[in-house]
Design a protein around this motif. Sequence first.
Motif, short mmCIF file in Angstrom:
data_model
loop_
_atom_site.label_atom_id
_atom_site.label_comp_id
_atom_site.label_asym_id
_atom_site.label_seq_id
_atom_site.Cartn_x
_atom_site.Cartn_y
_atom_site.Cartn_z
N GLN A 192 37.10 31.57 38.83
CA GLN A 192 36.59 30.77 39.96
C GLN A 192 35.83 31.61 40.99
N ASP A 193 36.47 32.61 41.55
CA ASP A 193 35.84 33.40 42.61
C ASP A 193 34.60 34.15 42.11
N ARG A 194 34.66 34.66 40.90
CA ARG A 194 33.53 35.39 40.34
C ARG A 194 32.32 34.48 40.17
N VAL A 242 31.69 31.67 41.84
CA VAL A 242 31.19 31.32 43.17
C VAL A 242 30.34 32.49 43.70
N ALA A 243 30.81 33.70 43.53
CA ALA A 243 30.04 34.87 43.97
C ALA A 243 28.70 34.96 43.22
#
Length: 87
Positions: free
Chosen positions: A55-57, A59-60
């Motif tokens: 998820q975070d990767r 979004v980044a």
Amino acid sequence: MTVFIDPPLWPAHGTLWSHLVSDTSIDELHRFARAAGLPSRSFDLDHYDVPAREQDRLVAAGAVAVSANELTRRLIASGLRIRAKDR
């Protein structure tokens, strides 16, 4: 060009899963997924299934985080939605 990801809410295989979609084209979605290193086996007709750990990767990398309802609304509005009964 926008790719959207919803929160990891769907349990399977010992983790929670998100969906990654485009509001423009399936080609755009595939390009984003390839650039992000997602395996092609994650693709399911109109979206990619993405484990919570990604998820975070993603979004980044440029995916826009939205609610599950917003993601569904955008996918339907794009005309790219493939309903289960249409499979």
